[in-house]
Design a protein around this motif. Sequence first.
Motif, PDB file in Angstrom:
ATOM      1  N   PRO A  11     -39.631 -27.466  14.010  1.00 14.91           N
ATOM      2  CA  PRO A  11     -38.680 -27.993  13.134  1.00 14.91           C
ATOM      3  C   PRO A  11     -38.620 -26.486  12.313  1.00 14.91           C
ATOM      4  O   PRO A  11     -39.511 -25.879  11.538  1.00 14.91           O
ATOM      5  CB  PRO A  11     -38.140 -29.071  12.153  1.00 14.91           C
ATOM      6  N   LYS A  12     -37.058 -25.886  12.424  1.00 12.56           N
ATOM      7  CA  LYS A  12     -37.402 -24.665  10.645  1.00 12.56           C
ATOM      8  C   LYS A  12     -37.213 -25.948   8.882  1.00 12.56           C
ATOM      9  O   LYS A  12     -36.342 -26.186   9.358  1.00 12.56           O
ATOM     10  CB  LYS A  12     -35.480 -23.846  11.536  1.00 12.56           C
ATOM     11  N   LEU A  13     -37.930 -25.206   8.793  1.00 15.03           N
ATOM     12  CA  LEU A  13     -37.209 -25.388   7.515  1.00 15.03           C
ATOM     13  C   LEU A  13     -36.721 -24.034   6.335  1.00 15.03           C
ATOM     14  O   LEU A  13     -37.354 -24.123   5.199  1.00 15.03           O
ATOM     15  CB  LEU A  13     -39.372 -25.477   7.136  1.00 15.03           C
ATOM     16  N   LEU A  22     -34.406 -25.056   3.603  1.00 16.20           N
ATOM     17  CA  LEU A  22     -33.544 -26.130   3.735  1.00 16.20           C
ATOM     18  C   LEU A  22     -32.650 -26.709   2.763  1.00 16.20           C
ATOM     19  O   LEU A  22     -31.816 -26.634   2.094  1.00 16.20           O
ATOM     20  CB  LEU A  22     -33.878 -26.460   4.651  1.00 16.20           C
ATOM     21  N   GLU A  23     -33.612 -26.946   1.683  1.00 20.35           N
ATOM     22  CA  GLU A  23     -34.021 -27.735   1.260  1.00 20.35           C
ATOM     23  C   GLU A  23     -33.086 -26.967  -0.468  1.00 20.35           C
ATOM     24  O   GLU A  23     -32.218 -27.311  -0.709  1.00 20.35           O
ATOM     25  CB  GLU A  23     -35.025 -28.257  -0.059  1.00 20.35           C
ATOM     26  N   ALA A  24     -33.620 -25.488  -0.644  1.00 24.83           N
ATOM     27  CA  ALA A  24     -32.649 -25.258  -1.865  1.00 24.83           C
ATOM     28  C   ALA A  24     -31.374 -24.328  -1.203  1.00 24.83           C
ATOM     29  O   ALA A  24     -30.863 -24.670  -2.397  1.00 24.83           O
ATOM     30  CB  ALA A  24     -33.540 -23.124  -2.177  1.00 24.83           C
TER      31      ALA A  24
END
Length: 79
Positions: free
Chosen positions: A23-25, A66-68
Motif C-alpha cells: 500500500p502507498k503510505l 496520507l494521514e497528513a
Amino acid sequence: MPKPKHAAPRQEDDSAPPKPPPPKLAMSIEEFCQAHGFSTALFFKLRKKGQTPRMMKVGKRTLISLEAAAAWRERQSTY
C-alpha cells in the motif's frame, strides 16, 4: 548418458497469483497537487503562508503522508 554441466534455470510457477503491490503510505508534492487539483506553484504559495500539510524528508525526497493529507483536508473544511 552424460549430465549437462549447467542445469536449466527453474521456471516460476505461473499458476500462482501475483502479489499485490504494497500500500502507498505517502505521496510526493506533485502527486499531492494532482490529487487535489491544483498546481505546484499554488502549493508553494500556500507553503509560504504555512497552509500546507505536514511534510517529511526521506533522503532527498519531500513526502506527504496520507494521514497528513487527510488532516490538511479536514482543516480546509468550512463546514
